[in-house]
Design a protein around this motif. Structure first.
Motif, mmCIF file in Angstrom:
data_model
loop_
_atom_site.group_PDB
_atom_site.id
_atom_site.type_symbol
_atom_site.label_atom_id
_atom_site.label_comp_id
_atom_site.label_asym_id
_atom_site.label_seq_id
_atom_site.Cartn_x
_atom_site.Cartn_y
_atom_site.Cartn_z
ATOM 1 N N ARG A 195 135.948 59.700 -72.160
ATOM 2 C CA ARG A 195 135.250 59.852 -73.421
ATOM 3 C C ARG A 195 136.070 60.236 -74.434
ATOM 4 O O ARG A 195 136.241 59.960 -75.492
ATOM 5 C CB ARG A 195 133.967 60.473 -73.211
ATOM 6 C CG ARG A 195 132.942 59.306 -72.784
ATOM 7 C CD ARG A 195 131.425 60.111 -72.817
ATOM 8 N NE ARG A 195 131.486 60.630 -71.491
ATOM 9 C CZ ARG A 195 130.329 61.414 -71.273
ATOM 10 N NH1 ARG A 195 129.311 61.475 -72.077
ATOM 11 N NH2 ARG A 195 130.190 61.905 -70.056
ATOM 12 N N ASP A 196 136.768 61.604 -73.810
ATOM 13 C CA ASP A 196 137.611 62.397 -74.786
ATOM 14 C C ASP A 196 138.860 61.442 -75.562
ATOM 15 O O ASP A 196 139.039 61.664 -76.540
ATOM 16 C CB ASP A 196 138.003 63.465 -74.001
ATOM 17 C CG ASP A 196 137.055 64.611 -74.081
ATOM 18 O OD1 ASP A 196 135.997 64.709 -74.565
ATOM 19 O OD2 ASP A 196 137.351 65.689 -73.273
ATOM 20 N N HIS A 197 139.350 60.883 -74.552
ATOM 21 C CA HIS A 197 140.493 60.170 -74.735
ATOM 22 C C HIS A 197 139.997 58.935 -76.013
ATOM 23 O O HIS A 197 140.941 58.657 -76.825
ATOM 24 C CB HIS A 197 140.922 59.384 -73.646
ATOM 25 C CG HIS A 197 142.130 58.374 -73.856
ATOM 26 N ND1 HIS A 197 143.555 58.871 -74.286
ATOM 27 C CD2 HIS A 197 142.212 57.094 -73.829
ATOM 28 C CE1 HIS A 197 144.357 57.875 -74.583
ATOM 29 N NE2 HIS A 197 143.499 56.676 -74.243
ATOM 30 N N ASN A 198 138.949 58.242 -75.755
ATOM 31 C CA ASN A 198 138.529 57.301 -76.508
ATOM 32 C C ASN A 198 137.753 57.750 -78.139
ATOM 33 O O ASN A 198 137.812 57.007 -78.867
ATOM 34 C CB ASN A 198 137.556 56.438 -75.931
ATOM 35 C CG ASN A 198 138.182 55.550 -74.915
ATOM 36 O OD1 ASN A 198 139.672 55.237 -75.088
ATOM 37 N ND2 ASN A 198 137.656 55.271 -73.731
ATOM 38 N N ALA A 199 137.465 59.131 -78.202
ATOM 39 C CA ALA A 199 136.923 59.485 -79.393
ATOM 40 C C ALA A 199 137.872 59.792 -80.473
ATOM 41 O O ALA A 199 139.122 59.840 -80.198
ATOM 42 C CB ALA A 199 136.319 61.113 -78.897
ATOM 43 N N PRO A 200 137.411 59.432 -81.422
ATOM 44 C CA PRO A 200 138.118 59.364 -82.795
ATOM 45 C C PRO A 200 138.868 60.712 -82.958
ATOM 46 O O PRO A 200 138.153 61.677 -82.791
ATOM 47 C CB PRO A 200 137.310 59.071 -83.954
ATOM 48 C CG PRO A 200 136.056 58.395 -83.349
ATOM 49 C CD PRO A 200 135.975 58.929 -81.996
ATOM 50 N N ASN A 219 134.203 57.949 -56.749
ATOM 51 C CA ASN A 219 134.146 56.760 -57.607
ATOM 52 C C ASN A 219 133.991 55.612 -56.725
ATOM 53 O O ASN A 219 134.029 54.570 -57.282
ATOM 54 C CB ASN A 219 135.178 56.863 -58.550
ATOM 55 C CG ASN A 219 136.569 56.614 -57.852
ATOM 56 O OD1 ASN A 219 136.595 56.684 -56.445
ATOM 57 N ND2 ASN A 219 137.632 56.400 -58.528
ATOM 58 N N ARG A 220 133.668 55.372 -55.261
ATOM 59 C CA ARG A 220 133.597 54.517 -54.708
ATOM 60 C C ARG A 220 132.196 54.268 -54.145
ATOM 61 O O ARG A 220 131.653 55.114 -53.675
ATOM 62 C CB ARG A 220 134.446 54.547 -53.324
ATOM 63 C CG ARG A 220 136.051 54.735 -53.751
ATOM 64 C CD ARG A 220 136.612 53.486 -54.267
ATOM 65 N NE ARG A 220 136.847 52.220 -53.607
ATOM 66 C CZ ARG A 220 137.698 51.992 -52.667
ATOM 67 N NH1 ARG A 220 138.770 52.891 -52.660
ATOM 68 N NH2 ARG A 220 137.691 51.043 -51.823
ATOM 69 N N GLY A 221 131.826 52.791 -54.221
ATOM 70 C CA GLY A 221 130.315 52.733 -53.452
ATOM 71 C C GLY A 221 130.348 52.755 -51.906
ATOM 72 O O GLY A 221 131.419 52.588 -51.599
ATOM 73 N N VAL A 222 129.181 52.854 -51.397
ATOM 74 C CA VAL A 222 129.304 53.335 -50.020
ATOM 75 C C VAL A 222 129.672 51.917 -49.057
ATOM 76 O O VAL A 222 130.341 52.019 -48.131
ATOM 77 C CB VAL A 222 127.768 53.692 -49.310
ATOM 78 C CG1 VAL A 222 127.482 54.899 -50.186
ATOM 79 C CG2 VAL A 222 126.752 52.545 -49.864
ATOM 80 N N GLY A 223 129.685 50.769 -49.831
ATOM 81 C CA GLY A 223 130.270 49.572 -49.242
ATOM 82 C C GLY A 223 131.679 49.457 -49.134
ATOM 83 O O GLY A 223 132.134 49.005 -48.063
ATOM 84 N N SER A 224 132.288 50.191 -49.627
ATOM 85 C CA SER A 224 133.716 50.395 -49.615
ATOM 86 C C SER A 224 134.186 51.570 -48.804
ATOM 87 O O SER A 224 135.503 51.833 -48.691
ATOM 88 C CB SER A 224 134.500 50.189 -50.944
ATOM 89 O OG SER A 224 134.270 51.496 -51.718
ATOM 90 N N LEU A 274 125.940 57.454 -61.129
ATOM 91 C CA LEU A 274 126.268 57.810 -62.466
ATOM 92 C C LEU A 274 127.092 56.719 -62.650
ATOM 93 O O LEU A 274 128.179 56.563 -62.402
ATOM 94 C CB LEU A 274 126.884 59.240 -62.579
ATOM 95 C CG LEU A 274 126.112 60.260 -62.332
ATOM 96 C CD1 LEU A 274 126.763 61.645 -62.668
ATOM 97 C CD2 LEU A 274 124.677 60.225 -62.862
ATOM 98 N N ASP A 275 126.884 55.694 -63.707
ATOM 99 C CA ASP A 275 127.449 54.606 -64.286
ATOM 100 C C ASP A 275 127.980 54.844 -65.610
ATOM 101 O O ASP A 275 127.471 54.240 -66.755
ATOM 102 C CB ASP A 275 127.015 53.235 -64.025
ATOM 103 C CG ASP A 275 127.623 52.076 -64.247
ATOM 104 O OD1 ASP A 275 128.920 52.232 -64.329
ATOM 105 O OD2 ASP A 275 127.110 51.034 -64.398
ATOM 106 N N SER A 276 128.699 55.558 -65.984
ATOM 107 C CA SER A 276 129.140 56.013 -67.399
ATOM 108 C C SER A 276 130.810 56.493 -67.112
ATOM 109 O O SER A 276 131.285 56.632 -66.056
ATOM 110 C CB SER A 276 128.334 57.203 -67.895
ATOM 111 O OG SER A 276 128.576 58.263 -67.204
ATOM 112 N N ASP A 277 131.353 56.511 -68.397
ATOM 113 C CA ASP A 277 132.634 57.102 -68.355
ATOM 114 C C ASP A 277 132.919 58.480 -68.185
ATOM 115 O O ASP A 277 131.793 59.288 -68.112
ATOM 116 C CB ASP A 277 133.351 56.934 -69.853
ATOM 117 C CG ASP A 277 133.577 55.552 -70.328
ATOM 118 O OD1 ASP A 277 133.573 54.576 -69.477
ATOM 119 O OD2 ASP A 277 133.335 55.358 -71.443
#
Length: 96
Positions: free
Chosen positions: A86-91, A46-51, A78-81
């Protein structure tokens, strides 16, 4: 971080979730150096190569790892949840 060696594929999952101790960064560097021309490597982070210097504790080691990883590679950003987010935020009662 988990590192699995499957038939023909080295999978490193969750790199950068926590900073690596010096010994772990050194071990990962050795694995990547030995495997980069012999097998496919899948790196999930989850880290970009710059870090990566922060993750492995050394900018030079990070640059050398990236040199091996990016040589003849395909990078997917991939820039998404995540599925869990997503499961946590789903109604309630609704599947994402």
């Amino acid at each position: 971080m988990r590192c699995l060696l499957l038939i023909g594929v080295c999978v490193v999952d969750e790199l950068g979730h926590l900073p690596l101790p010096v010994e772990a960064a050194s071990a990962l560097f050795r694995v990547l150096s030995q495997r980069h021309t012999k097998t496919s490597i899948v790196m999930i982070t989850n880290r970009g190569v710059g870090s990566w210097g922060e993750v492995v504790g050394d900018n030079t080691v990070a640059a050398t790892m990236l040199d091996r990883l990016l040589h003849r590679s395909a990078v997917l950003n991939l820039d998404s949840d995540s599925y869990r987010h997503r499961d946590h935020n789903a109604p309630i009662g609704e599947s994402p």
